[in-house]
Design a protein around this motif. Structure first.
Motif, PDB file in Angstrom:
ATOM      1  N   ASP A 128       0.296  11.456  10.232  1.00  0.00           N
ATOM      2  CA  ASP A 128       0.046  12.900  10.243  1.00  0.00           C
ATOM      3  C   ASP A 128       1.302  13.762  10.124  1.00  0.00           C
ATOM      4  N   LYS A 129       2.341  13.442  10.885  1.00  0.00           N
ATOM      5  CA  LYS A 129       3.524  14.303  10.904  1.00  0.00           C
ATOM      6  C   LYS A 129       4.775  13.488  10.642  1.00  0.00           C
ATOM      7  N   PRO A 130       5.382  13.625   9.494  1.00  0.00           N
ATOM      8  CA  PRO A 130       4.860  14.316   8.320  1.00  0.00           C
ATOM      9  C   PRO A 130       3.726  13.509   7.692  1.00  0.00           C
ATOM     10  N   THR A 151       0.808  -1.213   0.000  1.00  0.00           N
ATOM     11  CA  THR A 151       0.000   0.000   0.000  1.00  0.00           C
ATOM     12  C   THR A 151       0.847   1.272   0.000  1.00  0.00           C
ATOM     13  N   ARG A 152       2.090   1.174   0.383  1.00  0.00           N
ATOM     14  CA  ARG A 152       2.903   2.374   0.572  1.00  0.00           C
ATOM     15  C   ARG A 152       3.900   2.580  -0.559  1.00  0.00           C
ATOM     16  N   PHE A 153       4.138   3.862  -0.824  1.00  0.00           N
ATOM     17  CA  PHE A 153       5.019   4.272  -1.907  1.00  0.00           C
ATOM     18  C   PHE A 153       6.352   3.531  -1.840  1.00  0.00           C
ATOM     19  N   ARG A 159      -6.037   7.179  -2.488  1.00  0.00           N
ATOM     20  CA  ARG A 159      -4.900   7.714  -1.732  1.00  0.00           C
ATOM     21  C   ARG A 159      -5.437   8.234  -0.409  1.00  0.00           C
ATOM     22  N   ARG A 160      -4.900   7.699   0.694  1.00  0.00           N
ATOM     23  CA  ARG A 160      -5.366   8.162   1.992  1.00  0.00           C
ATOM     24  C   ARG A 160      -4.212   8.234   2.984  1.00  0.00           C
ATOM     25  N   PRO A 161      -4.277   9.230   3.878  1.00  0.00           N
ATOM     26  CA  PRO A 161      -3.179   9.407   4.831  1.00  0.00           C
ATOM     27  C   PRO A 161      -3.142   8.271   5.853  1.00  0.00           C
TER      28      PRO A 161
END
Length: 155
Positions: free
Chosen positions: A57-59, A21-23, A52-54
């Motif tokens: 949060d940081k970053p 799921t992750r880049f 695409r979903r977060p």
């Protein structure tokens, strides 16, 4: 074909079906440039195949999850893999489809959902112009239909 016509698209979707799921997961597994992967992921999101979903949060970091439309492409990926494996000796296959419960290798086939008949028979099942076909497409299938058994596709 506009959605899956590029090689990288199929590879990214295959990885998504395997749970990536992750880049960074896609990039590491496919050994693809960041710019190419960014472009292909944007296109897959725009085409409604991935969402695409977060996930942080940081970053802010995003993951790419198959949509229902994307999941509906699984049979296409399975059929392409089966076709590839059909032309390889068993010891040359880098992946096979197996039953998740038993681990037994399975042999996928395409069948008509209504009748259960195999779609391998290119004389029994043919393409015909659909409701949204252009006049050129209608002409093509009208010409082809006149030479087919029973005139299938000619209207």
């Amino acid at each position: 074909m506009q959605h899956v016509g590029e090689w990288w698209t199929l590879l990214i979707l295959h990885d998504a079906f395997d749970g990536y799921t992750r880049f960074d997961q896609f990039q590491r597994n496919l050994d693809i440039s960041t710019s190419m992967l960014t472009t292909r992921l944007k296109t897959l999101v725009a085409d409604g195949l991935l969402e695409r979903r977060p996930y942080q949060d940081k970053p802010v970091r995003y993951e790419y999850v198959l949509t229902e439309r994307g999941r509906s492409l699984r049979p296409v990926i399975v059929a392409l893999a089966a076709w590839g494996n059909l032309h390889l000796a068993p010891e040359e296959r880098s992946m096979v489809l197996v039953d998740a419960a038993s681990g037994e290798e399975v042999e996928p086939v395409l069948v008509d959902a209504r009748t259960g008949r195999s779609l391998d028979d290119s004389e029994a099942f043919v393409f015909a112009a659909g409701p949204a076909a252009s006049s050129a497409m209608r002409s093509r299938y009208a010409e082809l239909g006149s030479g087919r058994r029973g005139g299938a596709g000619a209207e």
